[in-house]
Design a protein around this motif. Structure first.
Motif, short mmCIF file in Angstrom:
data_model
loop_
_atom_site.label_atom_id
_atom_site.label_comp_id
_atom_site.label_asym_id
_atom_site.label_seq_id
_atom_site.Cartn_x
_atom_site.Cartn_y
_atom_site.Cartn_z
N TRP A 1 -3.72 6.68 -4.20
CA TRP A 1 -3.56 6.79 -2.75
C TRP A 1 -3.31 5.46 -2.06
CZ3 TRP A 1 -2.76 11.64 -1.63
CH2 TRP A 1 -3.34 12.63 -2.44
N SER B 1 4.42 6.92 10.10
CA SER B 1 3.57 7.93 9.47
C SER B 1 2.38 8.27 10.37
CB SER B 1 3.11 7.47 8.10
OG SER B 1 2.53 6.21 8.18
N TYR B 2 1.91 7.28 11.12
CA TYR B 2 0.81 7.56 12.05
C TYR B 2 1.30 8.46 13.18
CZ TYR B 2 -1.73 3.81 9.77
OH TYR B 2 -2.37 3.04 8.85
N HIS C 1 6.06 1.80 8.99
CA HIS C 1 4.72 2.22 8.60
C HIS C 1 4.04 2.95 9.74
CE1 HIS C 1 4.68 -1.36 5.55
NE2 HIS C 1 5.49 -0.38 5.20
N GLY D 1 1.57 11.91 11.74
CA GLY D 1 0.20 12.35 11.61
C GLY D 1 -0.39 12.74 12.95
N ALA E 1 -2.73 7.48 7.55
CA ALA E 1 -2.50 8.29 8.75
C ALA E 1 -3.41 9.50 8.74
CB ALA E 1 -1.04 8.72 8.82
N PHE E 2 -3.70 10.01 7.54
CA PHE E 2 -4.59 11.16 7.46
C PHE E 2 -6.00 10.78 7.93
CE2 PHE E 2 -7.79 13.70 5.30
CZ PHE E 2 -7.43 14.96 5.75
N ASN F 1 0.64 4.85 3.43
CA ASN F 1 0.61 5.00 4.89
C ASN F 1 0.29 6.42 5.32
OD1 ASN F 1 1.20 2.33 6.09
ND2 ASN F 1 2.93 2.49 4.67
N TRP F 2 0.71 7.38 4.49
CA TRP F 2 0.36 8.77 4.81
C TRP F 2 -1.13 8.98 4.60
CZ3 TRP F 2 3.99 11.00 7.47
CH2 TRP F 2 5.31 10.55 7.29
#
Lengths: 426, 294
Positions: B152, B78-79, B75, B82, B164-165, B160-161
């Motif tokens: 979402w 994704s950060y 997880h 990002g 991350a956004f 997670n995306w």
């Protein structure tokens, strides 16, 4: 900046939280106790721990202090509120904590004598329920503030709108009613997945209800596979899984808001929630009349009258290191017998014969066999911690609902459970 | 009354005098807890008890054996991705803003706003935006992109995306400001020399601006990488650390405060520290740059 946030979170937060509380508890010199005994006429101040930040804000706590001072001149009551158990835990580990405490849920019975004085001599023994809920080696360490009983809190108008005339008494009826409610455009049952704690009932109460035995959960320490779908725990998880699978929970069930759920139930957009009686006044104050909110026992099986389990809410205890133990004890007694707090909190009064002011409780009692709950054993708590299956906080329900495959999730739990059991067996 | 203190002794006294307070603070709030943390990581302390049962390396083995603990680094990935995008955006905007653009200061202020907002409030804003009938999906449907509308928070592949956004949106202005400051401190004469040699805009960027920014890129990447590995506040506030969004740090919190295993949690904190140091060393090797900025 992110780095500093990060560095602070490692060395600061974790280290302080995990390490800073590591000082050995310092036992107070005995001279203190003697001095207070001799100078009993002088003014004393006791600190009382409470989780009710709302009552601090609305002045109720201050009112309690004043009321208490009327009958107990010379004792000043100060309040310490908390939101996060870990801050209190740090204080306890450091040896300086409030005179009147609440027993944190993660304290196991064998740890009670380390922190609290026995309250066997308060003279409450036969007057109260749950008297030995927090006890060890025959001594009582905690006195309940009030009792809870769990069931389904429902909106009567929503039921009527869906054409449901009487509350379900079997699991099949419950499912049928969920389907009717959904058809009528009402969310049948709100789970409150995001808040997590409202999910706890599904694992820490419902299995006992299904088994018809308030001691059932304590017995799963000897069960190698308590999460199998035939076992009460597996059945309980299957019920909540069925609700989600059929779309009977919130449409956006992974992104929910607790305060919002209460309003939606008050408005009849949500029909049911599986909570305790304490939620009833909150839902009423979210915008409906008390007569519109009902309460029935969870119809966990398809046969017989369900049981409803009464359990104590927070329990009061007296700090072992307190300089004013008698004053603290007097306060505990006053809080339970005279303060009126149980009814203020919408709880079951812990004192036998005292009437609850929540009318819906009578409705639930008329449909269930009410039994007294049984405290969790040290063994159960330890096994939960070691297996990292969060039965008491709702985490286990989250894991199961989030899993791709329900059966695999149960299997995984059984394996974690068995591994932890075999480790602690060594 | 003459004090015959030699210059050397005076100097020593002064140094000690100035250092004593920061050193005491450092030892009390940084070193002592850190040492305790390491010690706890070898015990199975429950956070409350006065006994600290020694379990040796058991906690460390548990971390690597238990996929529920170590697996959540997926997880964090994704950060990390990002964060890389975040740096590219920040650098691009900084390059634009360093040119003579109209209302340059206006743009700068607007772009810096996300970073100045209260971090908790930002997460709550996105929590509402990401709801099924929230702003994001509503806008997507209104402009005919309904196919892109997603669950979402509910969809395990998306959450997670999406989180991350939020991190990207919140922290890119900070990277941008650092880049901007660095770009403006590059001596003007280098650009003049390049101009005289007939360098094109791209050549100037590639051979003058970027090499001068290497140390700063290094710093920003370090912040990004450690931030990604230690992602915490966004999943914690938005999802209450639900399993689908759990990161290594939220798992650490769970182990400590839900399962009362402070020993294991301490070991996790140490492991995270080691991983951060490792990843940063690798990154330094890759990006290069001799300056010891970090």
């Amino acid at each position: 900046m992110k780095k500093w946030v990060a560095v602070v979170s490692i060395t600061g937060v974790s280290a302080l939280a995990l390490a800073g509380c590591g000082t050995q508890s310092v036992s107070k010199p005995d001279t203190n106790a003697n001095q207070t005994g001799a100078a009993s006429q002088t003014a004393k101040t006791i600190t009382v721990l409470t989780n009710r930040t709302d009552m601090q804000a609305n002045g109720m706590l201050q009112k309690y202090s004043e009321e208490f001072a009327k009958t107990h001149p010379g004792i000043t009551v100060k309040w310490q509120t908390f939101v996060d158990n870990s801050t209190v835990q740090a204080q306890m580990n450091g040896g300086t904590y409030p005179d009147v405490m609440l027993i944190l849920p993660n304290i196991t019975p064998n740890e009670l004598p380390q922190f609290f004085v026995p309250l066997d001599n308060l003279g409450l023994d036969n007057k109260i329920y749950f008297k030995d809920f927090q006890s060890y080696n025959g001594h009582v360490y905690g006195i309940p503030t009030f009792g809870d009983v769990n069931g389904i809190v429902y909106n009567k108008t929503a039921f009527k709108k869906a054409g449901i005339t009487s509350v379900p008494t079997t699991l099949n009826e419950f499912y049928a009613d969920c389907a009717k409610l959904k058809k009528a455009g009402i969310i049948p049952i709100a789970l409150n997945y995001t808040a997590k704690w409202p999910l706890a009932n599904w694992t820490d109460t419902l299995p006992d209800v299904i088994a018809g035995n308030p001691n059932y959960l304590n017995t799963i320490v000897n069960n190698k596979a308590p999460f199998s779908s035939s076992a009460p725990m597996g059945q309980a998880l299957n019920i909540v899984h069925t609700i989600v699978k059929n779309g009977w929970a919130e449409p956006d069930w992974k992104n929910t808001n607790w305060a919002n759920s209460k309003t939606m139930e008050a408005q009849g957009k949500v029909a049911m929630m599986y909570l305790g009686q304490w939620a009833i006044p909150q839902i009423v104050s979210a915008g409906t009349s008390s007569s519109n909110v009902g309460f029935f026992p969870f119809p966990a099986t398809n046969h017989g009258k369900p049981i409803a389990i009464m359990t104590p809410d927070w329990e009061l205890a007296v700090n072992k290191h307190s300089k004013n133990i008698p004053a603290a004890e007097a306060f505990v007694k006053w809080m339970v017998l005279e303060s009126g707090y149980p009814n203020y909190a919408g709880g079951l009064p812990p004192v036998k014969g005292m009437k609850s002011n929540v009318p819906q409780i009578q409705q639930l009692y008329s449909q269930a066999k009410v039994v007294q709950g049984v405290p969790s054993t040290t063994a159960l708590t330890q096994l939960e911690n070691n297996s990292q299956i969060d039965i008491n906080g709702g985490g286990a329900v989250q894991t199961v609902l989030n899993a791709q495959d329900f059966a695999t999730a149960l299997q995984q739990f059984n394996q974690q459970w068995a591994n932890a059991a075999s480790l602690s067996g060594q | 009354m003459n004090f015959h203190v030699s210059y050397k002794a005076q100097r020593r006294l002064l140094i000690i005098g100035f250092l004593i307070i920061p050193l005491v603070l450092l030892v009390t709030f940084s070193l002592y807890p850190a040492i305790k943390l390491i010690l706890y990581s070898f015990t199975s302390w429950n956070g409350l008890s006065t006994s600290y049962p020694w379990v040796g390396l058991h906690n460390y083995m548990e971390i690597f054996k238990n996929p529920a603990l170590f697996g959540v680094f997926l997880h964090n990935l994704s950060y990390f991705v990002g964060g890389l995008v975040q740096n590219v955006i920040a650098l691009g905007l900084a390059l634009l803003l360093s040119k003579k653009v109209k209302v340059r200061n206006g743009f700068r202020s607007v772009l810096f706003i996300p970073y100045m907002l209260n971090a908790v409030a930002v997460v709550y804003i996105f929590q509402f935006m990401y709801q099924d009938n929230g702003a994001l999906n509503t806008i997507l449907r209104a402009v005919g992109l309904g196919g892109l509308a997603a669950d979402w928070i509910g969809n395990n592949h998306v959450i997670n995306w999406a989180l991350a956004f939020v991190s990207l949106w919140e922290y890119f202005p900070f990277n941008m400001v650092i880049y901007l400051a660095a770009i403006q401190s590059i001596p003007e004469d280098m650009y003049e020399a390049a101009l005289l040699d007939g360098a094109s805009g791209w050549q100037t960027l590639w051979y003058v601006t970027l090499p001068n920014l290497r140390a700063i890129i290094q710093v920003n990447l370090l912040l990004t990488v450690s931030g990604a590995l230690e992602a915490f506040n966004i999943p914690f506030i938005m999802t209450n650390s639900a399993p689908a969004a759990a990161t290594f740090l939220t798992q650490t919190m769970n182990v400590a405060f839900v399962f009362n295993n402070y020993g294991l949690a301490s070991a996790m904190a140490i492991v995270l520290l080691v991983i951060v140091v490792l990843v940063i060393s690798i990154q330094r090797k890759i990006v290069g740059g001799g300056d010891d900025v970090v």
